[in-house]
Design a protein around this motif. Structure first.
Motif, PDB file in Angstrom:
ATOM      1  N   VAL A  43       0.445  -8.720  -3.411  1.00  0.00           N
ATOM      2  CA  VAL A  43      -0.750  -9.042  -2.629  1.00  0.00           C
ATOM      3  C   VAL A  43      -1.595  -7.791  -2.403  1.00  0.00           C
ATOM      4  CG1 VAL A  43      -1.540  -9.793  -0.341  1.00  0.00           C
ATOM      5  CG2 VAL A  43       0.240 -11.072  -1.520  1.00  0.00           C
ATOM      6  N   MET A  44      -0.949  -6.688  -2.044  1.00  0.00           N
ATOM      7  CA  MET A  44      -1.691  -5.435  -1.815  1.00  0.00           C
ATOM      8  C   MET A  44      -2.335  -4.945  -3.109  1.00  0.00           C
ATOM      9  SD  MET A  44      -1.684  -4.617   1.327  1.00  0.00           S
ATOM     10  CE  MET A  44      -0.862  -4.050   2.772  1.00  0.00           C
ATOM     11  N   MET A  45      -1.627  -5.081  -4.236  1.00  0.00           N
ATOM     12  CA  MET A  45      -2.176  -4.666  -5.521  1.00  0.00           C
ATOM     13  C   MET A  45      -3.408  -5.496  -5.879  1.00  0.00           C
ATOM     14  SD  MET A  45      -1.774  -5.571  -9.252  1.00  0.00           S
ATOM     15  CE  MET A  45      -0.524  -6.735  -9.033  1.00  0.00           C
ATOM     16  N   MET A  46      -3.349  -6.796  -5.654  1.00  0.00           N
ATOM     17  CA  MET A  46      -4.484  -7.671  -5.960  1.00  0.00           C
ATOM     18  C   MET A  46      -5.696  -7.312  -5.089  1.00  0.00           C
ATOM     19  SD  MET A  46      -3.512  -9.510  -8.452  1.00  0.00           S
ATOM     20  CE  MET A  46      -4.774 -10.749  -8.541  1.00  0.00           C
ATOM     21  N   ASP A  47      -5.467  -7.038  -3.812  1.00  0.00           N
ATOM     22  CA  ASP A  47      -6.563  -6.658  -2.917  1.00  0.00           C
ATOM     23  C   ASP A  47      -7.148  -5.308  -3.306  1.00  0.00           C
ATOM     24  OD1 ASP A  47      -6.340  -9.011  -1.488  1.00  0.00           O
ATOM     25  OD2 ASP A  47      -5.119  -8.132   0.110  1.00  0.00           O
ATOM     26  N   ALA A  48      -6.308  -4.373  -3.745  1.00  0.00           N
ATOM     27  CA  ALA A  48      -6.799  -3.065  -4.190  1.00  0.00           C
ATOM     28  C   ALA A  48      -7.663  -3.212  -5.439  1.00  0.00           C
ATOM     29  CB  ALA A  48      -5.625  -2.130  -4.460  1.00  0.00           C
ATOM     30  N   LYS A  49      -7.259  -4.084  -6.358  1.00  0.00           N
ATOM     31  CA  LYS A  49      -8.062  -4.321  -7.565  1.00  0.00           C
ATOM     32  C   LYS A  49      -9.424  -4.899  -7.204  1.00  0.00           C
ATOM     33  CE  LYS A  49      -5.698  -6.877 -10.374  1.00  0.00           C
ATOM     34  NZ  LYS A  49      -4.876  -7.562 -11.371  1.00  0.00           N
ATOM     35  N   ARG A  50      -9.461  -5.818  -6.235  1.00  0.00           N
ATOM     36  CA  ARG A  50     -10.740  -6.406  -5.811  1.00  0.00           C
ATOM     37  C   ARG A  50     -11.682  -5.355  -5.236  1.00  0.00           C
ATOM     38  NH1 ARG A  50      -7.691  -9.960  -3.096  1.00  0.00           N
ATOM     39  NH2 ARG A  50      -7.155 -11.758  -4.307  1.00  0.00           N
ATOM     40  N   ALA A  51     -11.115  -4.346  -4.579  1.00  0.00           N
ATOM     41  CA  ALA A  51     -11.928  -3.281  -3.986  1.00  0.00           C
ATOM     42  C   ALA A  51     -12.313  -2.220  -5.011  1.00  0.00           C
ATOM     43  CB  ALA A  51     -11.168  -2.631  -2.834  1.00  0.00           C
ATOM     44  N   GLY A  52     -11.757  -2.303  -6.219  1.00  0.00           N
ATOM     45  CA  GLY A  52     -12.062  -1.330  -7.258  1.00  0.00           C
ATOM     46  C   GLY A  52     -11.130  -0.137  -7.263  1.00  0.00           C
ATOM     47  N   GLY A  53      -9.994  -0.264  -6.596  1.00  0.00           N
ATOM     48  CA  GLY A  53      -9.032   0.835  -6.542  1.00  0.00           C
ATOM     49  C   GLY A  53      -8.163   0.891  -7.780  1.00  0.00           C
ATOM     50  N   ASP A  54      -7.710   2.106  -8.106  1.00  0.00           N
ATOM     51  CA  ASP A  54      -6.791   2.295  -9.225  1.00  0.00           C
ATOM     52  C   ASP A  54      -5.341   2.186  -8.776  1.00  0.00           C
ATOM     53  OD1 ASP A  54      -8.805   2.802 -11.149  1.00  0.00           O
ATOM     54  OD2 ASP A  54      -9.005   4.844 -10.382  1.00  0.00           O
ATOM     55  N   ALA A  55      -5.110   2.338  -7.477  1.00  0.00           N
ATOM     56  CA  ALA A  55      -3.752   2.262  -6.942  1.00  0.00           C
ATOM     57  C   ALA A  55      -3.810   1.965  -5.454  1.00  0.00           C
ATOM     58  CB  ALA A  55      -3.013   3.570  -7.178  1.00  0.00           C
ATOM     59  N   VAL A  56      -2.666   1.574  -4.923  1.00  0.00           N
ATOM     60  CA  VAL A  56      -2.528   1.338  -3.496  1.00  0.00           C
ATOM     61  C   VAL A  56      -1.253   2.044  -3.035  1.00  0.00           C
ATOM     62  CG1 VAL A  56      -1.353  -0.874  -3.797  1.00  0.00           C
ATOM     63  CG2 VAL A  56      -2.504  -0.412  -1.665  1.00  0.00           C
ATOM     64  N   ILE A  57      -1.367   2.766  -1.919  1.00  0.00           N
ATOM     65  CA  ILE A  57      -0.208   3.428  -1.325  1.00  0.00           C
ATOM     66  C   ILE A  57       0.144   2.649  -0.071  1.00  0.00           C
ATOM     67  CG2 ILE A  57       0.734   5.547  -0.347  1.00  0.00           C
ATOM     68  CD1 ILE A  57      -1.471   7.062  -1.946  1.00  0.00           C
ATOM     69  N   ILE A  58       1.259   1.933  -0.121  1.00  0.00           N
ATOM     70  CA  ILE A  58       1.674   1.113   1.021  1.00  0.00           C
ATOM     71  C   ILE A  58       2.336   2.015   2.048  1.00  0.00           C
ATOM     72  CG2 ILE A  58       3.129  -0.799   1.762  1.00  0.00           C
ATOM     73  CD1 ILE A  58       2.723  -2.002  -1.030  1.00  0.00           C
ATOM     74  N   LEU A  59       1.737   2.067   3.233  1.00  0.00           N
ATOM     75  CA  LEU A  59       2.240   2.926   4.293  1.00  0.00           C
ATOM     76  C   LEU A  59       3.307   2.242   5.133  1.00  0.00           C
ATOM     77  CD1 LEU A  59      -1.211   4.377   5.390  1.00  0.00           C
ATOM     78  CD2 LEU A  59       0.442   5.373   3.798  1.00  0.00           C
ATOM     79  N   GLY A  60       3.306   0.909   5.157  1.00  0.00           N
ATOM     80  CA  GLY A  60       4.322   0.163   5.890  1.00  0.00           C
ATOM     81  C   GLY A  60       3.727  -0.682   6.991  1.00  0.00           C
ATOM     82  N   VAL A  61       4.589  -1.165   7.870  1.00  0.00           N
ATOM     83  CA  VAL A  61       4.163  -2.004   8.983  1.00  0.00           C
ATOM     84  C   VAL A  61       3.746  -1.087  10.126  1.00  0.00           C
ATOM     85  CG1 VAL A  61       4.889  -3.756  10.646  1.00  0.00           C
ATOM     86  CG2 VAL A  61       5.739  -3.839   8.306  1.00  0.00           C
ATOM     87  N   ASP A  62       2.539  -1.276  10.635  1.00  0.00           N
ATOM     88  CA  ASP A  62       2.043  -0.429  11.714  1.00  0.00           C
ATOM     89  C   ASP A  62       1.159  -1.241  12.639  1.00  0.00           C
ATOM     90  OD1 ASP A  62       1.139   1.522  13.394  1.00  0.00           O
ATOM     91  OD2 ASP A  62       0.612   2.923  11.807  1.00  0.00           O
ATOM     92  N   SER A  63       1.716  -1.693  13.740  1.00  0.00           N
ATOM     93  CA  SER A  63       0.939  -2.488  14.685  1.00  0.00           C
ATOM     94  C   SER A  63       0.044  -1.618  15.556  1.00  0.00           C
ATOM     95  CB  SER A  63       1.864  -3.331  15.564  1.00  0.00           C
ATOM     96  OG  SER A  63       2.724  -2.501  16.297  1.00  0.00           O
ATOM     97  N   THR A  64       0.258  -0.286  15.564  1.00  0.00           N
ATOM     98  CA  THR A  64      -0.609   0.575  16.373  1.00  0.00           C
ATOM     99  C   THR A  64      -1.999   0.675  15.761  1.00  0.00           C
ATOM    100  OG1 THR A  64       0.129   2.575  15.219  1.00  0.00           O
ATOM    101  CG2 THR A  64       1.324   1.956  17.217  1.00  0.00           C
ATOM    102  N   ILE A  65      -2.103   0.555  14.453  1.00  0.00           N
ATOM    103  CA  ILE A  65      -3.403   0.610  13.787  1.00  0.00           C
ATOM    104  C   ILE A  65      -4.118  -0.730  13.903  1.00  0.00           C
ATOM    105  CG2 ILE A  65      -4.552   0.823  11.542  1.00  0.00           C
ATOM    106  CD1 ILE A  65      -2.450   2.898  10.802  1.00  0.00           C
TER     107      ILE A  65
END
Length: 105
Positions: free
Chosen positions: A67-89
């Motif tokens: 899912v993250m890879m597909m969303d990154a492609k839609r934004a025009g990104g070459d890669a996505v770095i998954i930082l993890g679960v973060d409810s503070t952000i």
């Protein structure tokens, strides 16, 4: 056996229909055909720049990557770095946070 195949296919289609696109904040580029998935910035062996931040619901691990890879492609990104679960952000529980990056070389 054919009925089982149809049942599994229908179930998979139902699951993918329930997945909603994540929220992306950042620069938009033309859609890319492929995007790499990393779980740490140290894994990236190429020079890159961060073009945006992506938040999405937490799914199963393998599904998260897709899912993250597909969303990154839609934004025009070459890669996505998954930082993890973060409810503070995000202010919400069970949200994945990732950086969308564009390679510089």
């Amino acid at each position: 056996m054919k009925n089982l195949y149809l049942l599994v296919t229908a179930f998979c289609l139902l699951l993918t229909a329930c997945v909603q696109p994540g929220k992306y904040v950042g620069a938009k580029y033309p859609k890319t055909k492929t995007a790499d998935v990393y779980h740490s910035a140290a894994e990236v062996k190429r020079h890159y720049k961060v073009i945006g931040k992506l938040t999405n619901r937490k799914y199963l691990d393998k599904e998260n990557d897709h899912v993250m890879m597909m969303d990154a492609k839609r934004a025009g990104g070459d890669a996505v770095i998954i930082l993890g679960v973060d409810s503070t952000i995000t202010g919400k529980p069970n949200r994945m946070v990732a950086e969308v990056v564009k390679y510089e070389d």
